[in-house]
Scaffold this motif. Structure first.
Motif, PDB file in Angstrom:
ATOM      1  N   SER A 120       0.823  -1.206   0.000  1.00 45.68           N
ATOM      2  CA  SER A 120       0.000   0.000   0.000  1.00 45.68           C
ATOM      3  C   SER A 120       0.861   1.262   0.000  1.00 45.68           C
ATOM      4  CB  SER A 120      -0.932   0.009   1.208  1.00 45.68           C
ATOM      5  OG  SER A 120      -1.831  -1.082   1.162  1.00 45.68           O
ATOM      6  N   ILE A 121       1.941   1.226   0.766  1.00 43.61           N
ATOM      7  CA  ILE A 121       2.865   2.368   0.789  1.00 43.61           C
ATOM      8  C   ILE A 121       3.497   2.567  -0.573  1.00 43.61           C
ATOM      9  CG2 ILE A 121       5.034   3.240   1.747  1.00 43.61           C
ATOM     10  CD1 ILE A 121       4.294   1.920   4.391  1.00 43.61           C
ATOM     11  N   LYS A 122       3.975   1.495  -1.165  1.00 47.24           N
ATOM     12  CA  LYS A 122       4.617   1.607  -2.474  1.00 47.24           C
ATOM     13  C   LYS A 122       3.639   2.125  -3.516  1.00 47.24           C
ATOM     14  CE  LYS A 122       6.968  -0.815  -6.192  1.00 47.24           C
ATOM     15  NZ  LYS A 122       7.374  -2.114  -6.791  1.00 47.24           N
ATOM     16  N   GLY A 123       2.383   1.665  -3.466  1.00 44.11           N
ATOM     17  CA  GLY A 123       1.395   2.106  -4.436  1.00 44.11           C
ATOM     18  C   GLY A 123       1.231   3.612  -4.460  1.00 44.11           C
ATOM     19  N   ASP A 124       1.195   4.243  -3.292  1.00 44.29           N
ATOM     20  CA  ASP A 124       1.056   5.698  -3.252  1.00 44.29           C
ATOM     21  C   ASP A 124       2.356   6.401  -3.635  1.00 44.29           C
ATOM     22  OD1 ASP A 124      -1.600   5.764  -2.722  1.00 44.29           O
ATOM     23  OD2 ASP A 124      -1.424   6.340  -0.620  1.00 44.29           O
ATOM     24  N   LEU A 125       3.484   5.810  -3.316  1.00 43.89           N
ATOM     25  CA  LEU A 125       4.763   6.400  -3.729  1.00 43.89           C
ATOM     26  C   LEU A 125       4.916   6.346  -5.249  1.00 43.89           C
ATOM     27  CD1 LEU A 125       7.165   5.040  -0.956  1.00 43.89           C
ATOM     28  CD2 LEU A 125       6.448   7.418  -1.306  1.00 43.89           C
ATOM     29  N   VAL A 126       4.430   5.282  -5.860  1.00 48.60           N
ATOM     30  CA  VAL A 126       4.445   5.190  -7.325  1.00 48.60           C
ATOM     31  C   VAL A 126       3.590   6.302  -7.933  1.00 48.60           C
ATOM     32  CG1 VAL A 126       3.641   3.809  -9.291  1.00 48.60           C
ATOM     33  CG2 VAL A 126       4.962   2.724  -7.471  1.00 48.60           C
ATOM     34  N   LYS A 127       2.421   6.537  -7.344  1.00 43.15           N
ATOM     35  CA  LYS A 127       1.533   7.587  -7.841  1.00 43.15           C
ATOM     36  C   LYS A 127       2.202   8.960  -7.730  1.00 43.15           C
ATOM     37  CE  LYS A 127      -2.718   7.379  -6.400  1.00 43.15           C
ATOM     38  NZ  LYS A 127      -3.965   7.577  -5.603  1.00 43.15           N
ATOM     39  N   ILE A 128       2.793   9.246  -6.567  1.00 42.56           N
ATOM     40  CA  ILE A 128       3.482  10.520  -6.376  1.00 42.56           C
ATOM     41  C   ILE A 128       4.601  10.674  -7.393  1.00 42.56           C
ATOM     42  CG2 ILE A 128       4.992  11.808  -4.802  1.00 42.56           C
ATOM     43  CD1 ILE A 128       3.283  10.684  -2.489  1.00 42.56           C
ATOM     44  N   HIS A 129       5.365   9.614  -7.581  1.00 42.93           N
ATOM     45  CA  HIS A 129       6.475   9.635  -8.530  1.00 42.93           C
ATOM     46  C   HIS A 129       5.990   9.962  -9.944  1.00 42.93           C
ATOM     47  CE1 HIS A 129       9.187   7.475 -11.416  1.00 42.93           C
ATOM     48  NE2 HIS A 129      10.103   8.132 -10.733  1.00 42.93           N
ATOM     49  N   GLU A 130       4.883   9.361 -10.344  1.00 38.79           N
ATOM     50  CA  GLU A 130       4.344   9.620 -11.683  1.00 38.79           C
ATOM     51  C   GLU A 130       3.963  11.080 -11.858  1.00 38.79           C
ATOM     52  OE1 GLU A 130       1.873   7.571 -14.251  1.00 38.79           O
ATOM     53  OE2 GLU A 130       2.109   5.637 -13.270  1.00 38.79           O
ATOM     54  N   PHE A 131       3.372  11.686 -10.842  1.00 38.01           N
ATOM     55  CA  PHE A 131       2.974  13.083 -10.951  1.00 38.01           C
ATOM     56  C   PHE A 131       4.195  13.997 -11.017  1.00 38.01           C
ATOM     57  CE2 PHE A 131      -1.198  11.604 -10.292  1.00 38.01           C
ATOM     58  CZ  PHE A 131      -2.079  12.631 -10.595  1.00 38.01           C
ATOM     59  N   LEU A 132       5.268  13.631 -10.339  1.00 35.92           N
ATOM     60  CA  LEU A 132       6.488  14.425 -10.415  1.00 35.92           C
ATOM     61  C   LEU A 132       7.133  14.304 -11.796  1.00 35.92           C
ATOM     62  CD1 LEU A 132       6.076  14.704  -7.357  1.00 35.92           C
ATOM     63  CD2 LEU A 132       8.493  14.180  -7.044  1.00 35.92           C
TER      64      LEU A 132
END
Length: 218
Positions: free
Chosen positions: A138-150
């Motif tokens: 779950s943590i990685k999933g949100d970090l992936v999302k943040i990374h994509e937006f950056l």
């Protein structure tokens, strides 16, 4: 000058225990009735949304007060704080005009701080989780999302809020999977993790870069 991040930090400590504690106490209730996975998922999603609505209200009130008291009015009026805005696929022409790349999926970020009519002020993407001792996936999933937006939407910074989780727990979990998170290393100074446990009433923060460097949070 106040910043959106400082408003979020302040708001975390101002939110009533009722909102912080829904996931914390609710998990015990789910365990007591041996709730099935689907019921647990729906419950945690609901509790998380209620918490986010309260956080949004607190932060939005601070922004409105800045405008009312004529502090940095132009800045606050030109950038919008939005909640759960679905980011859909854009046409190739629009992507080219805005100098953006297509997202891998359709996302609904918890909060965005940005200009809604152009891509010149993509300030901050915020993701929120409230479940106690959140699992790595779950943590990685949100970090992936943040990374994509950056990377793809040129957001300047990302903030990941983990309510009901200690920084010690989160850092230990991420370090156990540090090789799997190598895609984040180049963005280490632009992504901040915020942990808060209402029992301690203390905001803890840590840059992703510190985790790669073997350091702790504060």
């Amino acid at each position: 000058m106040k910043t959106i991040v400082s408003f979020i930090f302040e708001s975390m400590t101002e939110i009533d225990e009722l909102y912080h504690g829904m996931s914390y106490y609710g998990e015990g209730s789910l365990n007591a009735v041996e709730a099935d996975p689907e019921t647990r998922e729906v419950a945690f999603r609901h509790w998380e949304r209620v918490f986010c609505y309260e956080l949004y209200h607190k932060v939005k009130s601070k922004i409105e007060r800045e405008i009312e008291e004529k502090r940095d009015v132009k800045y606050w009026q030109n950038i919008t704080f939005t909640a759960e805005l679905q980011k859909q696929e854009l046409s190739e022409m629009k992507l080219s005009l805005l100098d953006l790349q297509q997202l891998e999926h359709r996302y609904i970020p918890d909060f965005l701080f940005h200009r809604i009519d152009n891509a010149d002020n993509q300030e901050l993407i915020v993701e929120v989780k409230t479940k106690v001792n959140l699992d790595y996936a779950s943590i990685k999933g949100d970090l992936v999302k943040i990374h994509e937006f950056l990377v793809r939407y040129r957001y300047k910074n990302g903030l990941f809020i983990l309510d009901n989780n200690s920084m010690e727990y989160v850092i230990r979990l991420l370090r156990e999977h540090i090789e799997d998170l190598s895609f984040l290393e180049a963005f280490g100074e632009r992504i901040t993790i915020l942990c808060y446990k209402f029992q301690d009433k203390k905001v803890e923060t840590c840059k992703i870069s510190m985790i790669f460097q073997g350091q702790g949070g504060k």
